[in-house]
Scaffold this motif. Structure first.
Motif, PDB file in Angstrom:
ATOM      1  N   ALA A  23       0.837  -1.201   0.000  1.00  0.00           N
ATOM      2  CA  ALA A  23       0.000   0.000   0.000  1.00  0.00           C
ATOM      3  C   ALA A  23       0.871   1.251   0.000  1.00  0.00           C
ATOM      4  CB  ALA A  23      -0.929  -0.002   1.203  1.00  0.00           C
ATOM      5  N   GLN A  24       1.949   1.222   0.783  1.00  0.00           N
ATOM      6  CA  GLN A  24       2.847   2.379   0.809  1.00  0.00           C
ATOM      7  C   GLN A  24       3.474   2.626  -0.557  1.00  0.00           C
ATOM      8  OE1 GLN A  24       5.745   3.381   3.535  1.00  0.00           O
ATOM      9  NE2 GLN A  24       4.424   3.228   5.317  1.00  0.00           N
ATOM     10  N   ILE A  25       3.916   1.577  -1.197  1.00  0.00           N
ATOM     11  CA  ILE A  25       4.546   1.727  -2.515  1.00  0.00           C
ATOM     12  C   ILE A  25       3.534   2.296  -3.513  1.00  0.00           C
ATOM     13  CG2 ILE A  25       5.636   0.485  -4.428  1.00  0.00           C
ATOM     14  CD1 ILE A  25       7.379   0.853  -1.887  1.00  0.00           C
ATOM     15  N   LEU A  26       2.326   1.731  -3.523  1.00  0.00           N
ATOM     16  CA  LEU A  26       1.293   2.207  -4.442  1.00  0.00           C
ATOM     17  C   LEU A  26       0.935   3.666  -4.166  1.00  0.00           C
ATOM     18  CD1 LEU A  26      -0.832   1.637  -6.647  1.00  0.00           C
ATOM     19  CD2 LEU A  26      -2.390   0.997  -4.798  1.00  0.00           C
ATOM     20  N   LEU A  27       0.750   4.019  -2.898  1.00  0.00           N
ATOM     21  CA  LEU A  27       0.393   5.398  -2.560  1.00  0.00           C
ATOM     22  C   LEU A  27       1.514   6.381  -2.891  1.00  0.00           C
ATOM     23  CD1 LEU A  27      -1.463   4.835   0.837  1.00  0.00           C
ATOM     24  CD2 LEU A  27      -2.469   5.498  -1.353  1.00  0.00           C
ATOM     25  N   ARG A  28       2.757   5.951  -2.722  1.00  0.00           N
ATOM     26  CA  ARG A  28       3.881   6.836  -3.064  1.00  0.00           C
ATOM     27  C   ARG A  28       3.977   7.043  -4.574  1.00  0.00           C
ATOM     28  NH1 ARG A  28       6.267   8.047   1.439  1.00  0.00           N
ATOM     29  NH2 ARG A  28       6.086   6.587   3.162  1.00  0.00           N
ATOM     30  N   ILE A  29       3.726   5.994  -5.349  1.00  0.00           N
ATOM     31  CA  ILE A  29       3.730   6.136  -6.810  1.00  0.00           C
ATOM     32  C   ILE A  29       2.598   7.066  -7.247  1.00  0.00           C
ATOM     33  CG2 ILE A  29       3.335   4.891  -8.970  1.00  0.00           C
ATOM     34  CD1 ILE A  29       4.900   2.534  -7.705  1.00  0.00           C
ATOM     35  N   LEU A  30       1.425   6.909  -6.634  1.00  0.00           N
ATOM     36  CA  LEU A  30       0.304   7.801  -6.951  1.00  0.00           C
ATOM     37  C   LEU A  30       0.603   9.242  -6.536  1.00  0.00           C
ATOM     38  CD1 LEU A  30      -2.761   5.580  -5.992  1.00  0.00           C
ATOM     39  CD2 LEU A  30      -2.050   6.285  -8.283  1.00  0.00           C
ATOM     40  N   ALA A  31       1.265   9.424  -5.402  1.00  0.00           N
ATOM     41  CA  ALA A  31       1.632  10.779  -4.961  1.00  0.00           C
ATOM     42  C   ALA A  31       2.594  11.420  -5.953  1.00  0.00           C
ATOM     43  CB  ALA A  31       2.237  10.736  -3.561  1.00  0.00           C
ATOM     44  N   ALA A 161      -3.181  14.580  -3.830  1.00  0.00           N
ATOM     45  CA  ALA A 161      -1.864  14.215  -3.291  1.00  0.00           C
ATOM     46  C   ALA A 161      -1.817  14.421  -1.781  1.00  0.00           C
ATOM     47  CB  ALA A 161      -0.763  15.019  -3.979  1.00  0.00           C
ATOM     48  N   VAL A 162      -2.465  15.470  -1.288  1.00  0.00           N
ATOM     49  CA  VAL A 162      -2.530  15.698   0.164  1.00  0.00           C
ATOM     50  C   VAL A 162      -3.251  14.523   0.835  1.00  0.00           C
ATOM     51  CG1 VAL A 162      -3.544  17.144   1.975  1.00  0.00           C
ATOM     52  CG2 VAL A 162      -2.360  18.205   0.068  1.00  0.00           C
ATOM     53  N   LEU A 163      -4.350  14.078   0.252  1.00  0.00           N
ATOM     54  CA  LEU A 163      -5.076  12.936   0.815  1.00  0.00           C
ATOM     55  C   LEU A 163      -4.237  11.660   0.770  1.00  0.00           C
ATOM     56  CD1 LEU A 163      -8.668  13.541  -0.584  1.00  0.00           C
ATOM     57  CD2 LEU A 163      -7.853  13.864   1.757  1.00  0.00           C
ATOM     58  N   LEU A 164      -3.473  11.486  -0.302  1.00  0.00           N
ATOM     59  CA  LEU A 164      -2.574  10.323  -0.375  1.00  0.00           C
ATOM     60  C   LEU A 164      -1.531  10.382   0.727  1.00  0.00           C
ATOM     61  CD1 LEU A 164      -2.070  10.142  -4.243  1.00  0.00           C
ATOM     62  CD2 LEU A 164      -3.339   8.522  -2.823  1.00  0.00           C
ATOM     63  N   TYR A 165      -0.987  11.568   0.967  1.00  0.00           N
ATOM     64  CA  TYR A 165      -0.009  11.715   2.047  1.00  0.00           C
ATOM     65  C   TYR A 165      -0.637  11.541   3.422  1.00  0.00           C
ATOM     66  CZ  TYR A 165       4.441  12.505  -0.121  1.00  0.00           C
ATOM     67  OH  TYR A 165       5.611  12.308  -0.777  1.00  0.00           O
ATOM     68  N   LEU A 166      -1.902  11.894   3.563  1.00  0.00           N
ATOM     69  CA  LEU A 166      -2.596  11.623   4.815  1.00  0.00           C
ATOM     70  C   LEU A 166      -2.682  10.114   5.053  1.00  0.00           C
ATOM     71  CD1 LEU A 166      -4.236  12.545   7.283  1.00  0.00           C
ATOM     72  CD2 LEU A 166      -6.261  12.483   5.824  1.00  0.00           C
ATOM     73  N   CYS A 167      -3.017   9.369   4.021  1.00  0.00           N
ATOM     74  CA  CYS A 167      -3.057   7.901   4.134  1.00  0.00           C
ATOM     75  C   CYS A 167      -1.676   7.337   4.442  1.00  0.00           C
ATOM     76  CB  CYS A 167      -3.601   7.278   2.854  1.00  0.00           C
ATOM     77  SG  CYS A 167      -5.318   7.663   2.520  1.00  0.00           S
ATOM     78  N   LEU A 168      -0.654   7.872   3.781  1.00  0.00           N
ATOM     79  CA  LEU A 168       0.718   7.422   4.049  1.00  0.00           C
ATOM     80  C   LEU A 168       1.132   7.731   5.483  1.00  0.00           C
ATOM     81  CD1 LEU A 168       2.449   8.411   0.712  1.00  0.00           C
ATOM     82  CD2 LEU A 168       2.353   6.113   1.685  1.00  0.00           C
ATOM     83  N   THR A 169       0.730   8.872   5.986  1.00  0.00           N
ATOM     84  CA  THR A 169       1.043   9.234   7.368  1.00  0.00           C
ATOM     85  C   THR A 169       0.411   8.252   8.339  1.00  0.00           C
ATOM     86  OG1 THR A 169       1.198  11.557   6.757  1.00  0.00           O
ATOM     87  CG2 THR A 169       0.863  11.072   9.079  1.00  0.00           C
ATOM     88  N   ILE A 170      -0.833   7.887   8.092  1.00  0.00           N
ATOM     89  CA  ILE A 170      -1.523   6.939   8.963  1.00  0.00           C
ATOM     90  C   ILE A 170      -0.851   5.574   8.916  1.00  0.00           C
ATOM     91  CG2 ILE A 170      -3.698   5.686   9.283  1.00  0.00           C
ATOM     92  CD1 ILE A 170      -5.092   8.305   8.306  1.00  0.00           C
ATOM     93  N   ILE A 171      -0.487   5.119   7.732  1.00  0.00           N
ATOM     94  CA  ILE A 171       0.175   3.814   7.603  1.00  0.00           C
ATOM     95  C   ILE A 171       1.534   3.835   8.292  1.00  0.00           C
ATOM     96  CG2 ILE A 171       1.237   2.214   5.960  1.00  0.00           C
ATOM     97  CD1 ILE A 171      -1.040   2.930   4.014  1.00  0.00           C
ATOM     98  N   SER A 172       2.315   4.896   8.067  1.00  0.00           N
ATOM     99  CA  SER A 172       3.644   4.995   8.686  1.00  0.00           C
ATOM    100  C   SER A 172       3.544   5.079  10.202  1.00  0.00           C
ATOM    101  CB  SER A 172       4.395   6.208   8.145  1.00  0.00           C
ATOM    102  OG  SER A 172       4.599   6.097   6.770  1.00  0.00           O
ATOM    103  N   ALA A 173       2.560   5.817  10.700  1.00  0.00           N
ATOM    104  CA  ALA A 173       2.372   5.914  12.151  1.00  0.00           C
ATOM    105  C   ALA A 173       1.992   4.563  12.727  1.00  0.00           C
ATOM    106  CB  ALA A 173       1.300   6.947  12.478  1.00  0.00           C
ATOM    107  N   ASN A 174       1.164   3.825  12.022  1.00  0.00           N
ATOM    108  CA  ASN A 174       0.763   2.502  12.471  1.00  0.00           C
ATOM    109  C   ASN A 174       1.950   1.545  12.501  1.00  0.00           C
ATOM    110  OD1 ASN A 174      -1.041   0.472  13.287  1.00  0.00           O
ATOM    111  ND2 ASN A 174      -1.287  -0.212  11.170  1.00  0.00           N
ATOM    112  N   GLN A 175       2.805   1.623  11.513  1.00  0.00           N
ATOM    113  CA  GLN A 175       3.982   0.749  11.460  1.00  0.00           C
ATOM    114  C   GLN A 175       5.036   1.142  12.479  1.00  0.00           C
ATOM    115  OE1 GLN A 175       4.553  -2.055   9.673  1.00  0.00           O
ATOM    116  NE2 GLN A 175       2.462  -1.928   8.907  1.00  0.00           N
TER     117      GLN A 175
END
Length: 181
Positions: A23-31, A161-175
């Motif tokens: 999910a992180q890889i996909l979201l970063r590519i989309l960002a 892109a802001v929303l994608l980074y919000l999702c990435l922030t949540i995933i990174s915080a969870n990890q």
């Protein structure tokens, strides 16, 4: 018997890690794609129109807010590429939660920067579209609609892109919550 139980307990976290990593890889590519598209749109937004016999030129570079928006998207795109490299190379090899904490910090900073750029561009876009009667500013989007449409589309892409980074922030915080002090 105990070995089978131990293997079963280890597989779900590994599977969960692979899902969040994918999910992180996909979201970063989309960002990367959304910030690059927003950057290209804002950099190519210009239009010349004749209003009341006067030639009016609309460009992103005439507004400091649009310049900041363009620079924020350029920085967001470049750092998205760097974070994609960091996530694939470093985090895949070592499952250290500290690496995810650094990604969390990166994602928060990028989200804040992109959101600030979007807010600045939205404010100027609003004035360009509706004017400000108390200050005597007239709306210009009636005369340079092509310019306004490009800027609007660029801002929308950047908000995604802001929303994608919000999702990435949540995933990174969870990890990163598994950090051992």
């Amino acid at each position: 018997m105990e070995n089978n139980g131990a293997k079963n307990r280890q597989n779900p976290p590994l599977k969960s890690h692979k899902c969040s990593f994918g999910a992180q890889i996909l979201l970063r590519i989309l960002a990367i794609a959304f910030t690059l598209a927003a950057t290209l749109l804002i950099l190519n937004s210009q239009q010349t129109a004749i209003v009341y016999g006067i030639e009016m030129d609309a460009r992103y570079s005439y507004s400091p807010a649009f310049k900041f928006f363009a620079i924020a998207n350029i920085i967001g795109c470049v750092f998205s590429v760097l974070s994609l490299f960091f996530a694939t190379v470093v985090c895949l090899k070592r499952l250290d939660p500290k690496n995810y904490f650094f990604l969390f910090l990166h994602d928060m900073i990028m989200m804040g920067l992109l959101l600030a750029g979007c807010a600045a561009a939205t404010a100027i876009g609003y004035v360009g579209n509706y004017g400000e009667s108390h200050s005597g500013w007239m709306p210009i989007c009636d005369h340079v609609s092509k310019f306004c449409h490009k800027v609007t589309n660029s801002v929308i892409l950047s908000y995604v892109a802001v929303l994608l980074y919000l999702c990435l922030t949540i995933i990174s915080a969870n990890q990163s919550r598994n950090i051992q002090v």
